[in-house]
Design a protein around this motif. Sequence first.
Motif, PDB file in Angstrom:
ATOM      1  N   ARG A 168       0.825  -1.211   0.000  1.00 38.05           N
ATOM      2  CA  ARG A 168       0.000   0.000   0.000  1.00 38.05           C
ATOM      3  C   ARG A 168       0.860   1.262   0.000  1.00 38.05           C
ATOM      4  O   ARG A 168       0.555   2.233  -0.703  1.00 38.05           O
ATOM      5  CB  ARG A 168      -0.931  -0.012   1.210  1.00 38.05           C
ATOM      6  CG  ARG A 168      -1.963  -1.112   1.157  1.00 38.05           C
ATOM      7  CD  ARG A 168      -2.952  -1.023   2.292  1.00 38.05           C
ATOM      8  NE  ARG A 168      -3.947  -2.086   2.194  1.00 38.05           N
ATOM      9  CZ  ARG A 168      -5.075  -2.118   2.887  1.00 38.05           C
ATOM     10  NH1 ARG A 168      -5.347  -1.147   3.741  1.00 38.05           N
ATOM     11  NH2 ARG A 168      -5.922  -3.114   2.731  1.00 38.05           N
ATOM     12  N   VAL A 169       1.910   1.251   0.792  1.00 36.78           N
ATOM     13  CA  VAL A 169       2.803   2.413   0.839  1.00 36.78           C
ATOM     14  C   VAL A 169       3.438   2.653  -0.525  1.00 36.78           C
ATOM     15  O   VAL A 169       3.487   3.790  -1.016  1.00 36.78           O
ATOM     16  CB  VAL A 169       3.886   2.214   1.918  1.00 36.78           C
ATOM     17  CG1 VAL A 169       4.995   3.257   1.774  1.00 36.78           C
ATOM     18  CG2 VAL A 169       3.267   2.291   3.317  1.00 36.78           C
ATOM     19  N   ARG A 170       3.891   1.592  -1.174  1.00 34.55           N
ATOM     20  CA  ARG A 170       4.614   1.738  -2.444  1.00 34.55           C
ATOM     21  C   ARG A 170       3.688   1.937  -3.630  1.00 34.55           C
ATOM     22  O   ARG A 170       4.153   2.210  -4.736  1.00 34.55           O
ATOM     23  CB  ARG A 170       5.535   0.541  -2.643  1.00 34.55           C
ATOM     24  CG  ARG A 170       6.659   0.545  -1.616  1.00 34.55           C
ATOM     25  CD  ARG A 170       7.685  -0.518  -1.825  1.00 34.55           C
ATOM     26  NE  ARG A 170       8.766  -0.365  -0.846  1.00 34.55           N
ATOM     27  CZ  ARG A 170       9.792  -1.194  -0.730  1.00 34.55           C
ATOM     28  NH1 ARG A 170       9.900  -2.237  -1.551  1.00 34.55           N
ATOM     29  NH2 ARG A 170      10.720  -0.988   0.192  1.00 34.55           N
ATOM     30  N   ALA A 171       2.376   1.807  -3.400  1.00 39.12           N
ATOM     31  CA  ALA A 171       1.422   2.141  -4.458  1.00 39.12           C
ATOM     32  C   ALA A 171       1.284   3.648  -4.624  1.00 39.12           C
ATOM     33  O   ALA A 171       0.743   4.123  -5.621  1.00 39.12           O
ATOM     34  CB  ALA A 171       0.057   1.521  -4.154  1.00 39.12           C
ATOM     35  N   GLN A 172       1.783   4.402  -3.641  1.00 38.12           N
ATOM     36  CA  GLN A 172       1.725   5.857  -3.704  1.00 38.12           C
ATOM     37  C   GLN A 172       3.099   6.425  -4.070  1.00 38.12           C
ATOM     38  O   GLN A 172       4.120   5.758  -3.954  1.00 38.12           O
ATOM     39  CB  GLN A 172       1.290   6.430  -2.346  1.00 38.12           C
ATOM     40  CG  GLN A 172      -0.100   6.025  -1.911  1.00 38.12           C
ATOM     41  CD  GLN A 172      -0.487   6.684  -0.603  1.00 38.12           C
ATOM     42  OE1 GLN A 172       0.358   7.121   0.179  1.00 38.12           O
ATOM     43  NE2 GLN A 172      -1.787   6.759  -0.357  1.00 38.12           N
ATOM     44  N   MET A 173       3.097   7.671  -4.484  1.00 39.46           N
ATOM     45  CA  MET A 173       4.348   8.391  -4.703  1.00 39.46           C
ATOM     46  C   MET A 173       5.105   8.451  -3.377  1.00 39.46           C
ATOM     47  O   MET A 173       4.524   8.662  -2.312  1.00 39.46           O
ATOM     48  CB  MET A 173       4.003   9.806  -5.194  1.00 39.46           C
ATOM     49  CG  MET A 173       5.176  10.676  -5.525  1.00 39.46           C
ATOM     50  SD  MET A 173       4.515  12.284  -6.103  1.00 39.46           S
ATOM     51  CE  MET A 173       6.036  13.167  -6.387  1.00 39.46           C
ATOM     52  N   SER A 174       6.421   8.247  -3.402  1.00 41.07           N
ATOM     53  CA  SER A 174       7.181   8.197  -2.158  1.00 41.07           C
ATOM     54  C   SER A 174       7.216   9.567  -1.477  1.00 41.07           C
ATOM     55  O   SER A 174       7.167  10.611  -2.135  1.00 41.07           O
ATOM     56  CB  SER A 174       8.605   7.716  -2.415  1.00 41.07           C
ATOM     57  OG  SER A 174       9.402   8.754  -2.958  1.00 41.07           O
ATOM     58  N   LEU A 175       7.332   9.522  -0.147  1.00 43.90           N
ATOM     59  CA  LEU A 175       7.404  10.774   0.596  1.00 43.90           C
ATOM     60  C   LEU A 175       8.696  11.529   0.314  1.00 43.90           C
ATOM     61  O   LEU A 175       8.732  12.760   0.409  1.00 43.90           O
ATOM     62  CB  LEU A 175       7.269  10.500   2.101  1.00 43.90           C
ATOM     63  CG  LEU A 175       5.885  10.056   2.561  1.00 43.90           C
ATOM     64  CD1 LEU A 175       5.861   9.837   4.073  1.00 43.90           C
ATOM     65  CD2 LEU A 175       4.820  11.080   2.166  1.00 43.90           C
ATOM     66  N   ASP A 176       9.749  10.817  -0.045  1.00 40.05           N
ATOM     67  CA  ASP A 176      10.985  11.513  -0.419  1.00 40.05           C
ATOM     68  C   ASP A 176      10.782  12.323  -1.698  1.00 40.05           C
ATOM     69  O   ASP A 176      11.277  13.453  -1.819  1.00 40.05           O
ATOM     70  CB  ASP A 176      12.117  10.505  -0.615  1.00 40.05           C
ATOM     71  CG  ASP A 176      12.630   9.942   0.704  1.00 40.05           C
ATOM     72  OD1 ASP A 176      12.438  10.597   1.740  1.00 40.05           O
ATOM     73  OD2 ASP A 176      13.226   8.851   0.684  1.00 40.05           O
ATOM     74  N   GLU A 177      10.044  11.772  -2.655  1.00 37.80           N
ATOM     75  CA  GLU A 177       9.734  12.509  -3.884  1.00 37.80           C
ATOM     76  C   GLU A 177       8.836  13.705  -3.568  1.00 37.80           C
ATOM     77  O   GLU A 177       9.037  14.808  -4.093  1.00 37.80           O
ATOM     78  CB  GLU A 177       9.048  11.597  -4.890  1.00 37.80           C
ATOM     79  CG  GLU A 177       9.935  10.521  -5.481  1.00 37.80           C
ATOM     80  CD  GLU A 177       9.168   9.591  -6.393  1.00 37.80           C
ATOM     81  OE1 GLU A 177       9.414   9.655  -7.611  1.00 37.80           O
ATOM     82  OE2 GLU A 177       8.334   8.820  -5.901  1.00 37.80           O
ATOM     83  N   LYS A 178       7.838  13.478  -2.730  1.00 34.67           N
ATOM     84  CA  LYS A 178       6.926  14.574  -2.378  1.00 34.67           C
ATOM     85  C   LYS A 178       7.663  15.695  -1.653  1.00 34.67           C
ATOM     86  O   LYS A 178       7.395  16.881  -1.881  1.00 34.67           O
ATOM     87  CB  LYS A 178       5.784  14.040  -1.519  1.00 34.67           C
ATOM     88  CG  LYS A 178       4.828  13.133  -2.267  1.00 34.67           C
ATOM     89  CD  LYS A 178       3.664  12.698  -1.396  1.00 34.67           C
ATOM     90  CE  LYS A 178       2.705  11.811  -2.182  1.00 34.67           C
ATOM     91  NZ  LYS A 178       1.517  11.421  -1.393  1.00 34.67           N
ATOM     92  N   ARG A 179       8.586  15.298  -0.789  1.00 35.14           N
ATOM     93  CA  ARG A 179       9.346  16.310  -0.051  1.00 35.14           C
ATOM     94  C   ARG A 179      10.092  17.232  -1.008  1.00 35.14           C
ATOM     95  O   ARG A 179      10.226  18.436  -0.745  1.00 35.14           O
ATOM     96  CB  ARG A 179      10.322  15.600   0.898  1.00 35.14           C
ATOM     97  CG  ARG A 179      11.183  16.549   1.709  1.00 35.14           C
ATOM     98  CD  ARG A 179      11.934  15.823   2.810  1.00 35.14           C
ATOM     99  NE  ARG A 179      12.782  14.749   2.294  1.00 35.14           N
ATOM    100  CZ  ARG A 179      13.548  13.988   3.065  1.00 35.14           C
ATOM    101  NH1 ARG A 179      13.554  14.170   4.385  1.00 35.14           N
ATOM    102  NH2 ARG A 179      14.299  13.045   2.532  1.00 35.14           N
TER     103      ARG A 179
END
Length: 214
Positions: A165-176
Amino acid sequence: MKLVGLTGGIGSGKSTVAAALRALGATVIDADGIVHELQAKGSPLLGEMVAAFGREILLTSGELDRKALGDVVFRDPDARKRLGDLVHPKVGAEMMARVEAARVAGVELTVLDIPLLLEGRQAAGGSRAARAPYDAIVVVWVPETTQIERTVERDGCEPEEAERRVRAQMSLDEKRGLADHVIDNSGSREATDAQVAVLYNRLRAETAPDAPPR
């Protein structure tokens, strides 16, 4: 009115940050809350979802079985896109209606709490024009390991499912990398609250009539 986009990811604690901003005085419009309203039993949107995914996504009461739906969309990118195509336009329209109501009411700082705010925007290079209509974007960040641990604890799922589920989303490092402001929620609640207070005061100062241009 200053319009701020708040986002994060599963297990990041975005809701905690949203609640802290609300407690400090910001008007918070919650995308997930609107989704729940629009997907209520008997609603047109829920009918469209049943047509797309089958009655297996319903509880015996006729209400949406969110776990069953999650089992479908987190395993199948095409199903996830189909769900987004159904839900996002309706939720977006309702959120913008509430933003306009806040503007008319003279609200100074409105925060849009949107889980998938930055998905699909990375290709635009994170430019301010690509991120309109937001004046600023805030990302709530934690390490991926923390996301997985919190998802297991919250949802009672296996670590492998939480990781999926976590990896189905854009990573938080990318969002940061696309954020104007980052809240590091990997420490104590007190540490997070202190960061939110600093952020709130900064955002409020930027809405003042004599604030310098960005």
